[in-house]
Design an enzyme around this catalytic site. Structure first.
Site, mmCIF file in Angstrom:
data_model
loop_
_atom_site.group_PDB
_atom_site.id
_atom_site.type_symbol
_atom_site.label_atom_id
_atom_site.label_comp_id
_atom_site.label_asym_id
_atom_site.label_seq_id
_atom_site.Cartn_x
_atom_site.Cartn_y
_atom_site.Cartn_z
ATOM 1 C CE LYS A 195 -4.003 -2.351 -0.501
ATOM 2 N NZ LYS A 195 -4.093 -3.527 0.565
HETATM 3 C C1 LIG Z 1 -5.365 -4.235 0.798
HETATM 4 C C2 LIG Z 1 -6.764 -4.192 0.952
HETATM 5 C C3 LIG Z 1 -7.447 -4.494 2.031
HETATM 6 C C4 LIG Z 1 -7.092 -5.259 3.376
HETATM 7 O O1 LIG Z 1 -5.932 -4.759 3.756
HETATM 8 P P1 LIG Z 1 -4.881 -5.422 4.839
HETATM 9 O O2 LIG Z 1 -4.168 -4.521 5.712
HETATM 10 O O3 LIG Z 1 -4.003 -6.422 4.135
HETATM 11 O O4 LIG Z 1 -5.572 -6.307 5.493
HETATM 12 C C5 LIG Z 1 -8.852 -4.238 2.137
HETATM 13 N N1 LIG Z 1 -9.605 -3.588 1.147
HETATM 14 C C6 LIG Z 1 -8.860 -3.363 -0.044
HETATM 15 C C7 LIG Z 1 -9.563 -2.603 -1.025
HETATM 16 C C8 LIG Z 1 -7.563 -3.711 0.029
HETATM 17 O O5 LIG Z 1 -6.783 -3.346 -1.030
#
Ligand SMILES: *Cc1c(COP(=O)(O)O)cnc(C)c1O
Length: 398
Positions: A195
């Protein structure tokens, strides 16, 4: 222009280029070392500082640091009162955690298709999906652009529905001049390494609702009304009460140590992602075989979490999956964000959803690809990716 190198003979990259890589500096490393030496590893003073700094950045009221956005979505849904028999309106074009957490609450996801150009949920189609059982709406700010929040919030307010923004892609995203996290809703951000900023694993619930804040705070740590840092400090009492059976979803100080410095660098990261996205747009402007990502038609700051063109498979002799394989053969990594959630076997089986039920999400799901985009990507690396994409399209164009 880099795009013109397509037809020239070009040596293939000798090392594999990943589609994403976290950008960690010496400050992050030193802060983690400092945490390790401090004797306090789990939720403590650094987590508290990080939550406060994050709240200030997004302009929110209350923050609950959690171990992942998935854990945050689950706790936030429960804190909003989502339970068995409820319906939650969301989009099939998301990471499956959005739907999984709804199901974990005993609720039923109800899907609204996307606009295949902007990849965002069609807000104008939400109203038709509301029923007396609808409890909440979960929009997803896809790849770093915001959903059209104003009409969505107006609709939710008129029906008394909660809005939970899946803001996993939207740290730093703005809608009409306001940061995601500052709206009168609950939002959940992700700090997974792919992210826009990372804490290794981690997430943050931001809410304007004090009740949601209090319930989510309990849910993220066993339902206990006192955190370890308070119970084990000199002033603290070791006793605690459990009012609801919670989870083990707290953020560690080791994670927050990374977040404190990543947050300071976030605007620089986004500026660099924006520059790289513009380089891709320019290089591929006249390239047949790729449909470039479109901008939302309202004022927004795009956080450029991902650069996701659609592979125009109707103009090629290969599928998107083969396109990704061909790039891998040329040492260029790509990502798939995401397969539309309604097409996974569990969801198709349980709810009887067919791919064509959400035609625009299905169209995107068959074509979308994430090209390398991250702060440490050099122009030379990006030129390799551009040339490889051009080469594959050239070879397999109809
Ligand atoms: C990455 C992601 C999540 C989950 O994030 P984590 O921190 O890995 O649990 C939820 N929703 C979306 C749209 C994502 O891209």
């Amino acid at each position: 222009m880099a795009g013109m190198q397509v037809n020239s003979p070009r040596r293939m990259r000798s090392s594999f280029l990943p589609f994403a890589r976290p950008s960690l500096g010496e400050e992050e490393i030193q802060e983690v070392v400092d945490t390790l030496r401090s004797g306090w590893l789990t939720t403590g003073p650094k987590t508290e500082r990080f939550a406060a700094a994050f709240l200030e950045y997004v302009g929110g009221r209350f923050a609950v640091p959690v171990s992942s956005a998935t854990a945050g979505l689950h706790a936030a849904l429960l804190a909003l009162g989502v339970g068995p028999g409820d319906e939650v309106v969301t989009t099939p074009m998301t990471f499956v955690a959005t739907l999984n957490t709804i199901v974990h609450c005993g609720a039923v996801p109800v899907l609204v298709d996307i606009d295949a150009a902007t990849l965002q949920m069609r807000v104008e189609a939400v109203e038709a999906r509301l029923t007396p059982r609808t409890k909440a709406i979960v929009p997803v700010h896809y790849v770093g652009q915001p959903v059209d929040l104003d009409p969505l919030l107006a609709l939710a307010a008129s029906r008394g529905l909660a809005v939970l923004e899946d803001a996993a892609h939207a740290v730093g995203t703005e809608y009409r001049g306001r940061r995601i996290g500052s709206f009168p809703t609950t939002s959940v951000f992700s700090f997974h390494p792919n992210k826009n900023m990372t804490t290794g694993e981690g997430g943050m619930i931001v809410t304007e609702d004090e009740g949601v804040f209090e319930r989510a705070s309990l849910l993220k740590f066993h339902g206990m009304d006192r955190e370890a840092s308070k119970r084990f400090s000199k002033e603290g009492s070791p006793r605690y009460d459990v009012a609801i059976p919670g989870f083990k979803s707290n953020m560690m100080d080791i994670q927050a140590a990374l977040g404190l410095h990543q947050l300071k660098r976030l605007d620089g990261f986004i500026a660099e992602r924006t520059r790289q996205a513009a380089r891709y747009d320019a290089a591929f402007a006249d390239t047949a075989g790729l449909i470039l990502p479109a901008r939302v038609p309202y004022p927004a700051r795009h956080a450029w979490h991902l650069y996701t063109p659609l592979v125009d498979v109707d103009r090629l002799t290969i599928s998107r999956d083969r396109f990704m394989e061909e790039l891998k053969r040329r040492n260029i990594g790509t990502g798939l964000h995401y397969t539309a959630a309604h097409e996974f076997s569990y969801y198709a089986g349980r709810f009887g959803w067919a791919p064509a039920d959400y035609p625009e999400a299905h169209f995107v799901s068959e074509r979308i690809v994430s090209l390398p985009l991250f702060p440490g990507l050099s122009d030379a690396d990006q030129d390799d990716a551009i040339a490889a994409v051009g080469g594959v399209l050239e070879e397999f164009r109809r």
